[in-house]
Write a protein that holds these residues in place. Sequence first.
Motif, PDB file in Angstrom:
ATOM      1  N   GLY A 251       0.837  -1.186   0.000  1.00 46.79           N
ATOM      2  CA  GLY A 251       0.000   0.000   0.000  1.00 46.79           C
ATOM      3  C   GLY A 251       0.871   1.234   0.000  1.00 46.79           C
ATOM      4  O   GLY A 251       2.083   1.148  -0.216  1.00 46.79           O
ATOM      5  N   VAL A 252       0.243   2.371   0.252  1.00 43.27           N
ATOM      6  CA  VAL A 252       0.972   3.626   0.140  1.00 43.27           C
ATOM      7  C   VAL A 252       1.385   4.137   1.520  1.00 43.27           C
ATOM      8  O   VAL A 252       0.545   4.336   2.395  1.00 43.27           O
ATOM      9  CB  VAL A 252       0.098   4.696  -0.555  1.00 43.27           C
ATOM     10  CG1 VAL A 252       0.910   5.960  -0.799  1.00 43.27           C
ATOM     11  CG2 VAL A 252      -0.472   4.153  -1.851  1.00 43.27           C
ATOM     12  N   TRP A 253       2.663   4.305   1.715  1.00 39.65           N
ATOM     13  CA  TRP A 253       3.191   4.948   2.920  1.00 39.65           C
ATOM     14  C   TRP A 253       3.424   6.385   2.508  1.00 39.65           C
ATOM     15  O   TRP A 253       4.038   6.656   1.476  1.00 39.65           O
ATOM     16  CB  TRP A 253       4.499   4.274   3.355  1.00 39.65           C
ATOM     17  CG  TRP A 253       4.345   2.794   3.553  1.00 39.65           C
ATOM     18  CD1 TRP A 253       4.464   1.829   2.596  1.00 39.65           C
ATOM     19  CD2 TRP A 253       4.018   2.113   4.763  1.00 39.65           C
ATOM     20  NE1 TRP A 253       4.233   0.584   3.134  1.00 39.65           N
ATOM     21  CE2 TRP A 253       3.966   0.725   4.470  1.00 39.65           C
ATOM     22  CE3 TRP A 253       3.770   2.517   6.079  1.00 39.65           C
ATOM     23  CZ2 TRP A 253       3.667  -0.239   5.420  1.00 39.65           C
ATOM     24  CZ3 TRP A 253       3.490   1.550   7.031  1.00 39.65           C
ATOM     25  CH2 TRP A 253       3.428   0.189   6.707  1.00 39.65           C
ATOM     26  N   TYR A 254       2.883   7.312   3.306  1.00 42.37           N
ATOM     27  CA  TYR A 254       3.013   8.711   2.890  1.00 42.37           C
ATOM     28  C   TYR A 254       3.503   9.581   4.029  1.00 42.37           C
ATOM     29  O   TYR A 254       3.362   9.229   5.198  1.00 42.37           O
ATOM     30  CB  TYR A 254       1.689   9.228   2.331  1.00 42.37           C
ATOM     31  CG  TYR A 254       0.584   9.384   3.367  1.00 42.37           C
ATOM     32  CD1 TYR A 254      -0.131   8.274   3.811  1.00 42.37           C
ATOM     33  CD2 TYR A 254       0.276  10.635   3.896  1.00 42.37           C
ATOM     34  CE1 TYR A 254      -1.121   8.409   4.758  1.00 42.37           C
ATOM     35  CE2 TYR A 254      -0.725  10.770   4.851  1.00 42.37           C
ATOM     36  CZ  TYR A 254      -1.419   9.660   5.279  1.00 42.37           C
ATOM     37  OH  TYR A 254      -2.394   9.792   6.233  1.00 42.37           O
TER      38      TYR A 254
ATOM     39  N   LEU B  91      10.976   9.671   5.060  1.00 42.84           N
ATOM     40  CA  LEU B  91      11.077  10.170   6.430  1.00 42.84           C
ATOM     41  C   LEU B  91      11.487  11.645   6.446  1.00 42.84           C
ATOM     42  O   LEU B  91      10.995  12.429   7.257  1.00 42.84           O
ATOM     43  CB  LEU B  91      12.106   9.321   7.191  1.00 42.84           C
ATOM     44  CG  LEU B  91      11.974   9.226   8.700  1.00 42.84           C
ATOM     45  CD1 LEU B  91      10.582   8.802   9.110  1.00 42.84           C
ATOM     46  CD2 LEU B  91      12.985   8.211   9.225  1.00 42.84           C
ATOM     47  N   SER B  92      12.343  12.011   5.531  1.00 40.95           N
ATOM     48  CA  SER B  92      12.826  13.396   5.522  1.00 40.95           C
ATOM     49  C   SER B  92      11.878  14.331   4.789  1.00 40.95           C
ATOM     50  O   SER B  92      12.058  15.545   4.800  1.00 40.95           O
ATOM     51  CB  SER B  92      14.194  13.454   4.853  1.00 40.95           C
ATOM     52  OG  SER B  92      14.040  13.205   3.474  1.00 40.95           O
TER      53      SER B  92
ATOM     54  N   LYS C   3       4.764  11.919  11.369  1.00 35.26           N
ATOM     55  CA  LYS C   3       5.113  12.077   9.945  1.00 35.26           C
ATOM     56  C   LYS C   3       4.513  11.066   8.988  1.00 35.26           C
ATOM     57  O   LYS C   3       4.176  11.394   7.856  1.00 35.26           O
ATOM     58  CB  LYS C   3       6.638  12.012   9.796  1.00 35.26           C
ATOM     59  CG  LYS C   3       7.364  13.229  10.283  1.00 35.26           C
ATOM     60  CD  LYS C   3       8.825  13.089   9.954  1.00 35.26           C
ATOM     61  CE  LYS C   3       9.609  14.321  10.337  1.00 35.26           C
ATOM     62  NZ  LYS C   3      11.052  14.076  10.231  1.00 35.26           N
ATOM     63  N   ILE C   4       4.469   9.793   9.415  1.00 31.32           N
ATOM     64  CA  ILE C   4       4.184   8.742   8.427  1.00 31.32           C
ATOM     65  C   ILE C   4       2.795   8.144   8.596  1.00 31.32           C
ATOM     66  O   ILE C   4       2.392   7.773   9.700  1.00 31.32           O
ATOM     67  CB  ILE C   4       5.235   7.623   8.515  1.00 31.32           C
ATOM     68  CG1 ILE C   4       6.650   8.185   8.422  1.00 31.32           C
ATOM     69  CG2 ILE C   4       4.996   6.566   7.427  1.00 31.32           C
ATOM     70  CD1 ILE C   4       7.016   8.823   7.095  1.00 31.32           C
TER      71      ILE C   4
END
Lengths: 439, 320
Positions: free
Chosen positions: A161-164, A274-275, A303-304
Amino acid sequence: MTRLRKPLIAAAAVVLLTAGCSDPGAGSGDTGSSAPASWPAETTKLDGVNLTIWAAQNSNTVAKKVAEDFGAATGAKINILTVPDPYEQSVQTKVASGDKPDLAFWQPTASQLTAINAKQNLQSLDGAPFIDKYTPALKDATGILDGTRYAALVTVPAVEGVWYNKEVFAKYGIASTPKNFDEMVAAGRKIKAAGGVPFYEMGGEKWATQWWVQVQLADAAKQGLWDKVNKNEEKFTDPTILDAIKKYKSLVDEGLFNKNITSATFVDQGKALLSGEAAMAIQVNTFFSQMQAQSNTAELNKKIGFFPISPAGNIGTNIPDQSNALIAFKTGDAKREGAARQFLSYWLGTAYPEFVKDLNTVSIQTGVETPADVPDALKANADSIGESVGSMQVLAIVNPDLYLNLANMLAGQATPEKVAETTQAQFDQLAQAIGAAGF
Amino acid sequence: MNSMSTKTWTSAESVGAPSPPRRASAPPRTGRVQKPSQPLAFLVPAMAIMLVFFFVPSVYNLVYAFTDWSSFKSSINFVGLRNFSNVLSNGVLLGDLKVNIIYAVLVAIFQNLFGLGLALLLEADTRINRFARTMIFIPVLMSALAVGYTFQALLKPDGSVNAVLSFVTGQEVTYAWLNDPSWTLVWLTLIHAWKWMGLAMLIYLAGLKTISSEVLEAARIDGVNRWQTFRHVKFPFLAPAATFNVATALLGSMNSFDIAQATTGGGPGQTTEILNIFIYRTFGQGLFAQATTMSLVLVIVISLMAFPTIVLLRRRERVL
């Protein structure tokens, strides 16, 4: 004398040849009996027993702590050996040449259990004390081939899936997560228009390239796409799969991906997300583990995020991967085989709550709570399992090198049509090798 | 040296060595074939090793190519020519074979140029030259995988080679040496040639040593310059060395695997996928019979290349 020697040599050659023509996979005295194995008590003393576990680069830390604890409790010595990537291929090559560990991380899908010739090489795990502890959805979901259980699931199966990056989404004004593939692409275009990098792909290490195609096939997979492929009624070169490949290529050509797409690595991808260098990456759970290693729960929660994706909606594509499960080999040494089983029942028995806490991951046992500080993205990922559909690795009878052919396409060495054609040719060969009907 | 070996021999004799070999007392042979100076039984260990490690695997290689041996099932059945038609109809094999031949030819050229150049440069027996020869021979002894991984590190976009280039040119160099579809293959052949150039050098040096000083002196008296000496005197005498070097470099690199595997793994986009990497990949997929078939194809191709190459080079030796 010389006249005698010739027939002798010839006879010796014939004997050697016929010996070789018999099954090299058949171990001596191994009957492959399906009599249920005994399951020693978890902490039976095992002084002087050495066990080897093969692990991949992305799974070699999973068992570290539990192996140490097991050693302390029983006196057994466990050596975790990292086998180089591509892991599955390296392991198969080693096993084919007679080199076997006691345990190994292994993708518990039917196609991969077939590939390692489970019936011949692996211990049956039927009757293991931990089976009834699994949550009902996962109990018989994977690890089983022709009615025999060969793999022990230790962590929650991966979902593609999508990690954003939430901060990047906020920066470019994307308020809610996309509801389908087209919305996701639209969001990507918006980010690009504003000067950002929408998607990050690790083409340098190749293996993740297939996720982009597989998530586009999720709805079709629900409709039985892979059943048709398995019967040779549908091919990779037919529109369903070919169009998914073409779509991937067109998105790359459109410039929606990182510039170094052909050389970027797995580690680069984690750092980029992450950045905030990139907004999204389609990946599986090991990707998140990698970010966990570089960060902490608070930062990750900030963040994620994760959302599953498919053309029609938010359907994930599940793919139990090699870091999720272990297989135990028939080594011919009863003591070590028993010790290997004992280690698994220790791991998924008394050690499990501690293991889940230590790895900070979602529990797969009904009696064991998921630790409170498991990152949100991982929980979202685990929640998507119920709705998800199997990946090519889960539902297809064999596993061709789709990822490699796609990586060639990214490197400009193959067209989408060529990718489909090569993959289908491999599929045919493999299907033929396992003796599937219709090939 | 000479006196020592004589002494050893005498002492062995005096310490009650076994009675003189039978052949001394055997009646002289009248047939055309001379009796060999050693008993044939001495060949047994060598032949046994050949048989087990060379002959038997080769025969298996031939046999398994006609079966459906795989990791997926335990039985092995004969399937006739199916593997051959599969393998040949799949474009990958021919593509990789092309890559492999380009690789081998480039290696043969580079390795011989480097080897010959070094041999001429380090021909004189000075202390420095002897040291330099030793240093240049070291890569030959190194593991090819180690060489591959070392170069992989050096040639990374942010590796030392680019750092040096950046320093020298004064601008940022980020060239991805191992990720260039058109040039990476050439860089690989240079690495391969670098690893083996010490051996080529050694053989050329040995060739140079066989040239009698009188010939060189005669040339000098005739007043030829250095280039002419090389072109008309040394080079012709190096023909046997060149035969050996070209043949081993060409045919040896057809069989290459480790350097390419360690540096690029066949990438980018299979542009450096030499046949052995494909074979390894196919074997790793569990398709043992197909992999065997491919290695048989490789053997045939190498043989087809070997005979003309050697015949051609030999003929050149004879002409000169």
